[in-house]
Scaffold this active site. Structure first.
Site, mmCIF file in Angstrom:
data_model
loop_
_atom_site.group_PDB
_atom_site.id
_atom_site.type_symbol
_atom_site.label_atom_id
_atom_site.label_comp_id
_atom_site.label_asym_id
_atom_site.label_seq_id
_atom_site.Cartn_x
_atom_site.Cartn_y
_atom_site.Cartn_z
ATOM 1 N N LYS A 5 -3.375 -8.651 -6.692
ATOM 2 C CA LYS A 5 -3.778 -9.678 -7.659
ATOM 3 C C LYS A 5 -4.964 -10.429 -7.094
ATOM 4 O O LYS A 5 -5.120 -10.560 -5.884
ATOM 5 C CB LYS A 5 -2.628 -10.670 -7.888
ATOM 6 C CG LYS A 5 -2.712 -11.390 -9.202
ATOM 7 C CD LYS A 5 -2.177 -10.514 -10.312
ATOM 8 C CE LYS A 5 -2.203 -11.173 -11.650
ATOM 9 N NZ LYS A 5 -1.435 -10.396 -12.645
ATOM 10 N N SER A 47 -3.356 0.214 -18.504
ATOM 11 C CA SER A 47 -4.416 0.249 -17.495
ATOM 12 C C SER A 47 -4.370 1.576 -16.729
ATOM 13 O O SER A 47 -5.405 2.159 -16.390
ATOM 14 C CB SER A 47 -4.256 -0.900 -16.495
ATOM 15 O OG SER A 47 -4.862 -2.061 -16.998
ATOM 16 N N HIS A 77 0.821 -1.212 0.000
ATOM 17 C CA HIS A 77 0.000 0.000 0.000
ATOM 18 C C HIS A 77 0.857 1.265 0.000
ATOM 19 O O HIS A 77 0.379 2.327 0.393
ATOM 20 C CB HIS A 77 -0.931 0.006 1.231
ATOM 21 C CG HIS A 77 -1.936 -1.106 1.202
ATOM 22 N ND1 HIS A 77 -1.916 -2.145 2.083
ATOM 23 C CD2 HIS A 77 -2.985 -1.341 0.379
ATOM 24 C CE1 HIS A 77 -2.921 -2.979 1.820
ATOM 25 N NE2 HIS A 77 -3.578 -2.514 0.791
ATOM 26 N N HIS A 78 2.124 1.148 -0.410
ATOM 27 C CA HIS A 78 2.970 2.354 -0.377
ATOM 28 C C HIS A 78 2.442 3.396 -1.352
ATOM 29 O O HIS A 78 2.730 4.593 -1.217
ATOM 30 C CB HIS A 78 4.440 2.025 -0.668
ATOM 31 C CG HIS A 78 4.734 1.701 -2.099
ATOM 32 N ND1 HIS A 78 4.334 0.528 -2.686
ATOM 33 C CD2 HIS A 78 5.364 2.410 -3.063
ATOM 34 C CE1 HIS A 78 4.716 0.530 -3.958
ATOM 35 N NE2 HIS A 78 5.337 1.656 -4.204
ATOM 36 N N LYS A 129 6.648 -4.389 -10.578
ATOM 37 C CA LYS A 129 6.392 -4.016 -11.976
ATOM 38 C C LYS A 129 5.957 -2.553 -12.078
ATOM 39 O O LYS A 129 6.463 -1.805 -12.905
ATOM 40 C CB LYS A 129 5.273 -4.936 -12.496
ATOM 41 C CG LYS A 129 5.083 -4.946 -13.981
ATOM 42 C CD LYS A 129 3.977 -5.925 -14.390
ATOM 43 C CE LYS A 129 4.291 -7.349 -14.006
ATOM 44 N NZ LYS A 129 3.264 -8.301 -14.467
ATOM 45 N N ASP A 153 7.258 3.082 -13.513
ATOM 46 C CA ASP A 153 6.779 4.366 -12.977
ATOM 47 C C ASP A 153 5.274 4.546 -13.111
ATOM 48 O O ASP A 153 4.793 5.606 -13.536
ATOM 49 C CB ASP A 153 7.507 5.544 -13.653
ATOM 50 C CG ASP A 153 8.983 5.547 -13.324
ATOM 51 O OD1 ASP A 153 9.316 5.396 -12.139
ATOM 52 O OD2 ASP A 153 9.810 5.653 -14.245
HETATM 53 P P1 NAD Z 1 -4.942 -16.045 -21.597
HETATM 54 O O1 NAD Z 1 -5.864 -16.839 -20.780
HETATM 55 O O2 NAD Z 1 -5.479 -15.038 -22.544
HETATM 56 O O3 NAD Z 1 -3.979 -17.021 -22.458
HETATM 57 C C1 NAD Z 1 -3.144 -18.006 -21.937
HETATM 58 C C2 NAD Z 1 -2.999 -19.090 -22.998
HETATM 59 O O4 NAD Z 1 -2.011 -20.025 -22.579
HETATM 60 C C3 NAD Z 1 -4.291 -19.877 -23.216
HETATM 61 O O5 NAD Z 1 -4.609 -19.876 -24.600
HETATM 62 C C4 NAD Z 1 -3.950 -21.285 -22.700
HETATM 63 O O6 NAD Z 1 -4.611 -22.316 -23.411
HETATM 64 C C5 NAD Z 1 -2.447 -21.327 -22.935
HETATM 65 N N1 NAD Z 1 -1.750 -22.320 -22.102
HETATM 66 C C6 NAD Z 1 -1.996 -22.676 -20.823
HETATM 67 N N2 NAD Z 1 -1.119 -23.610 -20.403
HETATM 68 C C7 NAD Z 1 -0.300 -23.844 -21.455
HETATM 69 C C8 NAD Z 1 0.828 -24.696 -21.662
HETATM 70 N N3 NAD Z 1 1.278 -25.493 -20.685
HETATM 71 N N4 NAD Z 1 1.444 -24.679 -22.871
HETATM 72 C C9 NAD Z 1 1.006 -23.865 -23.862
HETATM 73 N N5 NAD Z 1 -0.052 -23.036 -23.736
HETATM 74 C C10 NAD Z 1 -0.689 -23.020 -22.547
HETATM 75 O O7 NAD Z 1 -3.928 -15.372 -20.563
HETATM 76 P P2 NAD Z 1 -3.035 -14.081 -20.761
HETATM 77 O O8 NAD Z 1 -3.802 -12.922 -20.287
HETATM 78 O O9 NAD Z 1 -2.436 -14.092 -22.115
HETATM 79 O O10 NAD Z 1 -1.900 -14.349 -19.660
HETATM 80 C C11 NAD Z 1 -0.776 -15.178 -19.916
HETATM 81 C C12 NAD Z 1 0.330 -14.856 -18.931
HETATM 82 O O11 NAD Z 1 0.671 -13.467 -19.055
HETATM 83 C C13 NAD Z 1 -0.019 -15.056 -17.457
HETATM 84 O O12 NAD Z 1 1.155 -15.423 -16.767
HETATM 85 C C14 NAD Z 1 -0.441 -13.666 -17.010
HETATM 86 O O13 NAD Z 1 -0.300 -13.482 -15.612
HETATM 87 C C15 NAD Z 1 0.549 -12.828 -17.784
HETATM 88 N N6 NAD Z 1 0.137 -11.427 -17.972
HETATM 89 C C16 NAD Z 1 -1.046 -11.097 -18.556
HETATM 90 C C17 NAD Z 1 -1.387 -9.758 -18.733
HETATM 91 C C18 NAD Z 1 -2.646 -9.313 -19.439
HETATM 92 O O14 NAD Z 1 -2.806 -8.085 -19.665
HETATM 93 N N7 NAD Z 1 -3.537 -10.200 -19.837
HETATM 94 C C19 NAD Z 1 -0.525 -8.753 -18.281
HETATM 95 C C20 NAD Z 1 0.700 -9.117 -17.699
HETATM 96 C C21 NAD Z 1 1.006 -10.457 -17.564
#
Ligand code: NAD
Length: 473
Positions: free
Chosen positions: A108, A364, A66-67, A96, A101
Site C-alpha cells: 500500500k 486489477s 513478498h511470498h 485479501k 486467490d
Molecule cells: P474515494 O476517495 O473515491 O471516496 C471516499 C468518499 O468518502 C469521499 O467522497 C469522501 O468525501 C467520503 N468521506 C470521507 N470521510 C467521510 C466521513 N467521515 N463520512 C462520510 N463520508 C466520508 O475513496 P474510495 O476509493 O471509494 O475508497 C473508500 C474506502 O474503500 C477506503 O477505505 C479504501 O481503502 C477502500 N477501498 C477502495 C478500493 C478502490 O478500488 N478504490 C478498493 C478496496 C478498498
C-alpha cells in the site's frame, strides 16, 4: 485523535484480527510471525513547487509480504495518512489477495495531502514525483510492486504513474503492467472503475441468498427489498449503492463529508448525484431529512450498512447504537476490534473487508494480465463464439420450424467482450471466495465470525506457499 493515533489504532485492530485467527490454525509461531510482520516500508519526502513557493510532501510505500510477487495495493491521497495506517492497509492487501486467490503479495502507498487543496497540475507534479521516488528505490514495476487507486486517487493518477514509469523504462515491453486502474486508453481494463463496488454487491447478494443464514438474523432471503445505508459516496460507495439499487435494494440513507440524509421510502442515487453536482452537497435533497451529524447515518435501523469511507468509523463508542442486521465493509478497517466484539454480541453479521472489497484487486489482476498479454480479453474469440451460437440457433430453427425474433437471437448469439468477461470473472471470484469462508465458519463454533474465517483461509493459503518453498515445514 490525530492521524498517527488513528493509524496505531487501525494497525492494532488488524493485529488483533490476525492473532485471533492465528490461534485457531496449526501453523508454527515462526511462520505466523513471518506472515504477520511487514517486510519493508519506504518512507520519504519530496519537494513540489506551488503558487506559494516550495512545499515538502510526505509519502510512503509499504510492501507487507513478498511470498508472492509482484506485491499489490492502492495509493491513498489523504491528510490523515500515517506510516502505521499504510502498514495496516498493506497487510490487509496480503490477506485479501489470498482470500480471493489473486497471486500477489500485499502492499500500500500513501501521500499525505488533501487533494482538494491542490490544483490539477500540482497533483500531476506530486504523482509523477512520487512515482520517480518509487522507481529510484525499486518499489514499482510489473514484476515487483504494482499500485492501484485508493481513497483520493483514480484512473487519472494511475495513468500519470504509468506514463512516468514508461518514460524511465521505454525498453520494458511489459511496462504498462506497473500500475492498474488506468484509463482504458492508457492500458486499463473495462470494468475496473466500478469493480470494488460491484464486488461489494456480488458479495452481499451471495450472503443474502443463503436462506438459513438470513433466518438466523431475522431476515428474508435475497437482496431485493433490503434497506441499505451507505457511508461515503466515492468510488466504492457510489458503485456499491448503484448495483444494490439496481439489484432491488432500497437505499434509505447516505452519509458524506458534508452531512447525512435519510428517507425511509428510498433515495434515488442518480437524482442525488445530480443534486450534489448542482448544490455542492447531498444535504437538502427533496423529501429527505437532513440528519444532525453525518455519523448518525451509521446508527439508523436498516438491513445492510455499507461503510465505504475510511477506517475506525464504528468504534466501541457507537457500536452499541448500531442497528443494522448486516454490515458490509466496503472501506478497509471501518470497524475497530473493540467494536467488533460488541457487534458480535448483538448478533450483527459483519462481512469483512478482506473479502468484500476485494473486487478492486481482482479486476486489477485481470488488468495486469491484459497488460502482460498485450491483447484485450475477448478479442480473439468473440466473433467465433457468436458464429457458433448462430449456427446452433439455425439448427434449432430448422428442427422446430419456428423462426426466432431478432431480440431472441441477440440474447443468445453473442460472443463475450472484455466487460462481459471481467464481470463474470469477478462474480465467480466473489461467489466462490464467500463459499470458502462460510465453510470455515460453519466447520468450527470457535471461529465465530466471517472475519476470523476469512483470516484463517488467508493464513492457510499463505502457509502452503511457504511450506512448498521448504522454508517452514
Ligand atoms: P474515494 O476517495 O473515491 O471516496 C471516499 C468518499 O468518502 C469521499 O467522497 C469522501 O468525501 C467520503 N468521506 C470521507 N470521510 C467521510 C466521513 N467521515 N463520512 C462520510 N463520508 C466520508 O475513496 P474510495 O476509493 O471509494 O475508497 C473508500 C474506502 O474503500 C477506503 O477505505 C479504501 O481503502 C477502500 N477501498 C477502495 C478500493 C478502490 O478500488 N478504490 C478498493 C478496496 C478498498
Amino acid at each position: 485523535m490525530n492521524a498517527e493515533q488513528q493509524g496505531k489504532k487501525f494497525l492494532a485492530s488488524v493485529a488483533h484480527y490476525f492473532d485471533k485467527a492465528a490461534a485457531l490454525t496449526p501453523h508454527p509461531e515462526g511462520l505466523l510471525n513471518q506472515i504477520k510482520i511487514c517486510n519493508s516500508v519506504y518512507s520519504f519526502q519530496f519537494p513540489i513547487r506551488t503558487g506559494d513557493g516550495y512545499k515538502t510532501i510526505t509519502a510512503w510505500r509499504a510492501e507487507h509480504s513478498h511470498h508472492k510477487l509482484p506485491v499489490k495495493g492502492g495509493i491513498r491521497y489523504s491528510e490523515e495518512a500515517s506510516a502505521d495506517e499504510v502498514v495496516a492497509l498493506a497487510s490487509l492487501m496480503t490477506y485479501k489477495c489470498a482470500v480471493v486467490d489473486v497471486p500477489f503479495g500485499g502492499a500500500k502507498g500513501a501521500v499525505k495531502i488533501n487533494p482538494k487543496d491542490h490544483s490539477r497540475s500540482e497533483l500531476e507534479q506530486i504523482t509523477r514525483r512520487y512515482t520517480a521516488e518509487l522507481i529510484k528505490k525499486n518499489f514499482i514495476g510489473p514484476a515487483i510492486d504494482v499500485p492501484a487507486p485508493d481513497y483520493g486517487t483514480g484512473a487519472r493518477e494511475m495513468s500519470w504513474i504509468a506514463d512516468t514509469y514508461l518514460a524511465f523504462h521505454p525498453e520494458q515491453i511489459d511496462a504498462l503492467g506497473c500500475v492498474t486502474g488506468k484509463t482504458v486508453s492508457q492500458g486499463g481494463i473495462r470494468g475496473r472503475n466500478e469493480a470494488t463496488g460491484l464486488g461489494v454487491f456480488y458479495g452481499l447478494r451471495e450472503v443474502c441468498d443463503n436462506a438459513e443464514d438470513m433466518k438466523e438474523i431475522g431476515l428474508e432471503k435475497g437482496i431485493e427489498g433490503k434497506t441499505v445505508v451507505v457511508q461515503g459516496l466515492g468510488n466504492v460507495g457510489y458503485h456499491a449503492a448503484k448495483f444494490c439499487q439496481e439489484g432491488g435494494a432500497r437505499i434509505i440513507a447516505f452519509a458524506e463529508y458534508e452531512g447525512a440524509i435519510y428517507d425511509e421510502n428510498g433515495i434515488n442515487l442518480e437524482d442525488l448525484m445530480h443534486h450534489r453536482k448542482e448544490t455542492g452537497s447531498i444535504l437538502n435533497f427533496p423529501n429527505a431529512k437532513n440528519l444532525d451529524r453525518r455519523e448518525d447515518a451509521l446508527e439508523i435501523e436498516c438491513d445492510i450498512l455499507i461503510p465505504a469511507a475510511l477506517e475506525n468509523q464504528i468504534t466501541a463508542e457507537n457500536a452499541p447504537r448500531v442497528k443494522a442486521k448486516i454490515i458490509g465493509e466496503g472501506a478497509n478497517g471501518p470497524i475497530t476490534a473493540n467494536a467488533e466484539d460488541i457487534l458480535q454480541e448483538k448478533g450483527i453479521m459483519v462481512v469483512p473487508d478482506i473479502y468484500l472489497n476485494a473486487g478492486g484487486v481482482t479486476v486489477s489482476y485481470f488488468e495486469w494480465l491484459k497488460n502482460l498479454s498485450h491483447v484485450r480479453f475477448g478479442r480473439m474469440e468473440k466473433r467465433f463464439e457468436q458464429g457458433t451460437f448462430d449456427r446452433l440457433l439455425q439448427l434449432i430453427e430448422k428442427e422446430t420450424g419456428r423462426k426466432l425474433t431478432r431480440e431472441e437471437r441477440n440474447l443468445v448469439a453473442r460472443g463475450a467482450d472484455e466487460a462481459d468477461l471481467v464481470y463474470s470473472g469477478l462474480e465467480e471470484t466473489m461467489i466462490s471466495s464467500y463459499q470458502q469462508i462460510r465453510e470455515i465458519l460453519k466447520q468450527k463454533k470457535e471461529v465465530g465470525t466471517l472475519r476470523t474465517a476469512a483470516f484463517i483461509n488467508a493464513l492457510n493459503k499463505i502457509a502452503v506457499c511457504y511450506a512448498e518453498l521448504g522454508i517452514f515445514p
